[in-house]
Write an enzyme that holds these catalytic residues in place. Structure first.
Site, PDB file in Angstrom:
ATOM      1  N   SER A  12      41.732  36.799  31.873  1.00  0.00           N
ATOM      2  CA  SER A  12      42.326  37.495  30.721  1.00  0.00           C
ATOM      3  C   SER A  12      43.113  36.469  29.910  1.00  0.00           C
ATOM      4  O   SER A  12      43.831  35.644  30.475  1.00  0.00           O
ATOM      5  CB  SER A  12      43.300  38.574  31.220  1.00  0.00           C
ATOM      6  OG  SER A  12      44.183  38.952  30.168  1.00  0.00           O
ATOM      7  N   ASP A  39      41.760  40.375  25.620  1.00  0.00           N
ATOM      8  CA  ASP A  39      42.379  41.703  25.680  1.00  0.00           C
ATOM      9  C   ASP A  39      42.945  42.065  24.315  1.00  0.00           C
ATOM     10  O   ASP A  39      43.979  41.541  23.897  1.00  0.00           O
ATOM     11  CB  ASP A  39      43.495  41.721  26.746  1.00  0.00           C
ATOM     12  CG  ASP A  39      42.937  41.881  28.145  1.00  0.00           C
ATOM     13  OD1 ASP A  39      43.357  41.141  29.051  1.00  0.00           O
ATOM     14  OD2 ASP A  39      42.058  42.752  28.321  1.00  0.00           O
ATOM     15  N   MET A  41      44.561  44.753  21.865  1.00  0.00           N
ATOM     16  CA  MET A  41      45.386  45.962  21.975  1.00  0.00           C
ATOM     17  C   MET A  41      45.945  46.329  20.602  1.00  0.00           C
ATOM     18  O   MET A  41      46.378  45.455  19.842  1.00  0.00           O
ATOM     19  CB  MET A  41      46.534  45.720  22.945  1.00  0.00           C
ATOM     20  CG  MET A  41      46.062  45.343  24.337  1.00  0.00           C
ATOM     21  SD  MET A  41      47.468  45.101  25.458  1.00  0.00           S
ATOM     22  CE  MET A  41      46.616  44.436  26.897  1.00  0.00           C
ATOM     23  N   MET A  72      41.020  47.643  23.653  1.00  0.00           N
ATOM     24  CA  MET A  72      41.931  48.712  24.012  1.00  0.00           C
ATOM     25  C   MET A  72      42.532  49.238  22.711  1.00  0.00           C
ATOM     26  O   MET A  72      43.729  49.064  22.407  1.00  0.00           O
ATOM     27  CB  MET A  72      43.022  48.221  24.976  1.00  0.00           C
ATOM     28  CG  MET A  72      42.467  47.930  26.366  1.00  0.00           C
ATOM     29  SD  MET A  72      43.542  46.915  27.365  1.00  0.00           S
ATOM     30  CE  MET A  72      43.061  45.290  26.780  1.00  0.00           C
ATOM     31  N   MET A 141      39.026  49.817  35.349  1.00  0.00           N
ATOM     32  CA  MET A 141      40.421  49.399  35.263  1.00  0.00           C
ATOM     33  C   MET A 141      41.142  49.738  36.555  1.00  0.00           C
ATOM     34  O   MET A 141      41.130  50.900  36.995  1.00  0.00           O
ATOM     35  CB  MET A 141      41.124  50.093  34.096  1.00  0.00           C
ATOM     36  CG  MET A 141      40.592  49.742  32.703  1.00  0.00           C
ATOM     37  SD  MET A 141      40.679  47.994  32.333  1.00  0.00           S
ATOM     38  CE  MET A 141      42.447  47.726  32.369  1.00  0.00           C
ATOM     39  N   GLY A 148      49.604  42.753  31.433  1.00  0.00           N
ATOM     40  CA  GLY A 148      49.213  41.977  32.603  1.00  0.00           C
ATOM     41  C   GLY A 148      50.314  42.079  33.649  1.00  0.00           C
ATOM     42  O   GLY A 148      51.375  42.674  33.417  1.00  0.00           O
ATOM     43  N   GLY A 149      50.032  41.509  34.803  1.00  0.00           N
ATOM     44  CA  GLY A 149      51.047  41.425  35.845  1.00  0.00           C
ATOM     45  C   GLY A 149      51.371  42.722  36.553  1.00  0.00           C
ATOM     46  O   GLY A 149      52.378  42.822  37.255  1.00  0.00           O
ATOM     47  N   ASP A 179      39.098  45.040  36.449  1.00  0.00           N
ATOM     48  CA  ASP A 179      40.122  44.459  35.583  1.00  0.00           C
ATOM     49  C   ASP A 179      41.499  45.046  35.891  1.00  0.00           C
ATOM     50  O   ASP A 179      41.714  46.237  35.725  1.00  0.00           O
ATOM     51  CB  ASP A 179      39.745  44.768  34.114  1.00  0.00           C
ATOM     52  CG  ASP A 179      40.661  44.106  33.123  1.00  0.00           C
ATOM     53  OD1 ASP A 179      40.514  44.385  31.919  1.00  0.00           O
ATOM     54  OD2 ASP A 179      41.533  43.298  33.538  1.00  0.00           O
ATOM     55  N   GLY A 180      42.397  44.163  36.358  1.00  0.00           N
ATOM     56  CA  GLY A 180      43.783  44.599  36.527  1.00  0.00           C
ATOM     57  C   GLY A 180      44.306  44.335  37.921  1.00  0.00           C
ATOM     58  O   GLY A 180      43.850  44.953  38.885  1.00  0.00           O
ATOM     59  N   GLY A 181      45.247  43.404  38.005  1.00  0.00           N
ATOM     60  CA  GLY A 181      45.898  43.124  39.287  1.00  0.00           C
ATOM     61  C   GLY A 181      45.025  42.404  40.280  1.00  0.00           C
ATOM     62  O   GLY A 181      45.274  42.426  41.490  1.00  0.00           O
ATOM     63  N   SER A 202      47.415  37.201  35.358  1.00  0.00           N
ATOM     64  CA  SER A 202      48.623  36.588  35.927  1.00  0.00           C
ATOM     65  C   SER A 202      48.323  35.793  37.197  1.00  0.00           C
ATOM     66  O   SER A 202      48.831  34.681  37.377  1.00  0.00           O
ATOM     67  CB  SER A 202      49.671  37.670  36.204  1.00  0.00           C
ATOM     68  OG  SER A 202      49.084  38.763  36.866  1.00  0.00           O
TER      69      SER A 202
HETATM   70  C1  DX5 Z   1      45.345  45.092  30.915  1.00  0.00           C
HETATM   71  C2  DX5 Z   1      44.204  44.123  30.604  1.00  0.00           C
HETATM   72  C3  DX5 Z   1      43.883  43.230  31.777  1.00  0.00           C
HETATM   73  C4  DX5 Z   1      45.098  42.425  32.244  1.00  0.00           C
HETATM   74  C5  DX5 Z   1      44.719  41.581  33.425  1.00  0.00           C
HETATM   75  O1  DX5 Z   1      45.416  46.058  29.903  1.00  0.00           O
HETATM   76  O2  DX5 Z   1      43.037  44.812  30.252  1.00  0.00           O
HETATM   77  O3  DX5 Z   1      42.797  42.370  31.422  1.00  0.00           O
HETATM   78  O4  DX5 Z   1      45.552  41.613  31.202  1.00  0.00           O
HETATM   79  O5  DX5 Z   1      45.886  40.874  33.783  1.00  0.00           O
HETATM   80  P1  DX5 Z   1      46.366  40.869  35.325  1.00  0.00           P
HETATM   81  O6  DX5 Z   1      45.274  40.144  36.069  1.00  0.00           O
HETATM   82  O7  DX5 Z   1      47.667  40.101  35.282  1.00  0.00           O
HETATM   83  O8  DX5 Z   1      46.493  42.283  35.750  1.00  0.00           O
HETATM   84 ZN    ZN Z   2      41.242  43.560  30.091  1.00  0.00          ZN
END
Ligand code: DX5
Ligand code: ZN
Length: 227
Positions: A12, A39, A41, A72, A141, A148-149, A179-181, A202
């Protein structure tokens, strides 16, 4: 995981230094990542605002890697063409963000890109069962989008597995992305449940041994998870 099915790693861009994106892209390429996960937003679909397609267009000439746009944003159909023209070969929209998902996914394909559909943690897989023929990537997701994070939601893992089964039954060429964490602690769970592409922000950017070591470690853990 067979060689041709090796895990793909898509960092990301969120944790990157947005004032040095060209250098960051080169660093990620040197680290051995497979693609760049932008990403996007809008502050409406998610409570955060990031970059738009002009930034991606400027970055296109600074990287040889495939670009994917994770939109997003509400009514993503308004900007699909702009992200493709900016250089994204994969455009992923949220099933929750467009009234006519079938039409929006068709538009992505008609404009010459691969189509991705993303599902928030609470959204059931049934939301995409009638568009699987239009989908190249299902993005599951494992955090609530916007930042992130965040902590990886293990409760979503059954949906990863179900998405892989739905893909097998309807569109074997489609790929499952998570995607995510995603980190060294959560990667095995993703992969065991069917993830073929993982997004990491992250965990990859803050890996103590650096980005290259993070990528190598992710690949090692993925192989171990499937051994
Ligand atoms: C959250 C994003 C993810 C996020 C991933 O809305 O779509 O791509 O940035 O970051 P980590 O790996 O830190 O969760
Ligand atoms: Zn993403």
């Amino acid at each position: 995981m067979a060689a041709d099915l090796r895990l793909e790693i898509a960092p990301s861009i969120l944790p990157a230094d947005f004032g040095r994106l060209g250098e960051e892209l080169q660093s990620l390429e040197d680290a051995g990542v497979d693609r760049i996960h932008w990403d996007v937003m809008d502050g409406v679909f998610v409570p955060n605002l990031t970059i738009g397609y002009p930034i991606i267009a400027d970055c296109r000439r600074h990287s040889e890697l495939p670009f994917e746009a994770h939109l997003m944003i509400v009514e993503p159909e308004r900007y699909v063409k702009a992200y493709i023209e900016a250089g994204c070969e994969l455009v992923t929209v949220h099933a929750e963000a467009t009234t006519h998902l079938h039409r929006t996914l068709s538009l992505i394909g008609e404009e010459g890109a691969r189509a991705g559909v993303a599902l928030n943690p609470a959204t059931p897989l049934s939301a995409i069962e009638y568009v699987m023929d239009l989908v190249d990537v299902v993005l599951i997701m494992t955090v609530n989008p916007g930042f992130g994070g965040q902590r990886y939601l293990t409760s979503v893992e059954p949906k990863i597995q179900a998405a892989a089964a739905l893909r097998d039954a309807t569109n074997p060429a489609a790929r499952i992305e998570v995607d995510g964490g995603v980190s060294t602690d959560t990667l095995a769970g993703c992969v065991r449940n069917g993830a073929q592409i993982v997004v990491s922000g992250s965990a990859l950017f803050s890996y103590p041994g650096g980005r290259r070591e993070a990528v190598d470690t992710f690949h090692r853990l993925a192989k171990e998870a499937l051994a």
